[in-house]
Design an enzyme around this catalytic site. Sequence first.
Site, PDB file in Angstrom:
ATOM      1  N   TYR A 148      -2.707  -2.289  17.467  1.00 28.63           N
ATOM      2  CA  TYR A 148      -1.420  -1.878  17.191  1.00 28.63           C
ATOM      3  C   TYR A 148      -0.931  -1.468  18.300  1.00 28.63           C
ATOM      4  CZ  TYR A 148       2.364   0.368  14.412  1.00 28.63           C
ATOM      5  OH  TYR A 148       3.344   0.650  13.958  1.00 28.63           O
ATOM      6  N   ASP A 185       5.357 -16.245   6.267  1.00 27.72           N
ATOM      7  CA  ASP A 185       4.548 -15.733   7.195  1.00 27.72           C
ATOM      8  C   ASP A 185       4.937 -15.712   8.533  1.00 27.72           C
ATOM      9  OD1 ASP A 185       2.237 -14.875   8.657  1.00 27.72           O
ATOM     10  OD2 ASP A 185       0.686 -15.665   7.748  1.00 27.72           O
ATOM     11  N   VAL A 186       5.525 -14.622   9.150  1.00 28.11           N
ATOM     12  CA  VAL A 186       6.198 -14.758  10.323  1.00 28.11           C
ATOM     13  C   VAL A 186       5.018 -15.188  11.729  1.00 28.11           C
ATOM     14  CG1 VAL A 186       7.730 -13.048  10.002  1.00 28.11           C
ATOM     15  CG2 VAL A 186       5.572 -12.291  11.051  1.00 28.11           C
TER      16      VAL A 186
END
Length: 244
Positions: A149, A53-54
């Site tokens: 986003y 999981d970055v």
Amino acid sequence: MVTGAGSGIGRSVALTLAAAGWAVAAAGRRAEPLEETAEAAGPDADVLCVRADVSDPDDVTALFESVRARYGRLDLLFNNAGTFGPGGVPLEDLTYEAWRSVVDVNLTGSFLCAQAAFRQMKRQDPQGGRIINNGSISAHVPRPNSIAYTATKHAMTGLTKSLSLDGRPYRIACGQIDIGNAATEMTERMQTGILQANGQLAAEPVMDAADVARTVLHMAELPLEANVQFATVMATSMPYIGRG
């Protein structure tokens, strides 16, 4: 290394790099899709699958340690992992948790991976390498109800510029590919109808993710003395020029 390599653009880029003879570390949050990517690359491809999981610093540390143990060096990071978050949610209804989720993956995750790559590329011999960040058309213009986003993709441009500047003394090149409407799971709804700036719903054209992957391959295979700083690859007729 390709993050988000279990599907969509990440998978396409991983497969294209592997077909071109690169050894590929495929990273993602779920092991099974990564294994499917490796299987699609074929038995002769060198693909290392690492669940990570970055947005988790410990996962990122373990990811880069795995790559160093397997290959000894890192020549390319494609910072691709990302999420759009809940679609169509008005600004005033976006929860803090949803905002943080998008920021943690898209921006913090990209920073953590770039930082780890930077450390590795500085100390390896020969020194240097390349980082390619996955931006977006939304790094330039927003869609309705996409504030999290859009904010992270605008921030990605700043990340790219800073990495480019700070990497110069160490032969670390950094560029950004801004992608518009590649045919992936994330863009399925665009083909049936998505909210436009004028309030109408409209279907939008898409392009094959393989067309994006070929561009990433071109950027990746340049000598470190040359760099594609920013590239925009999009479905030709999508509403970008003139959006809004």
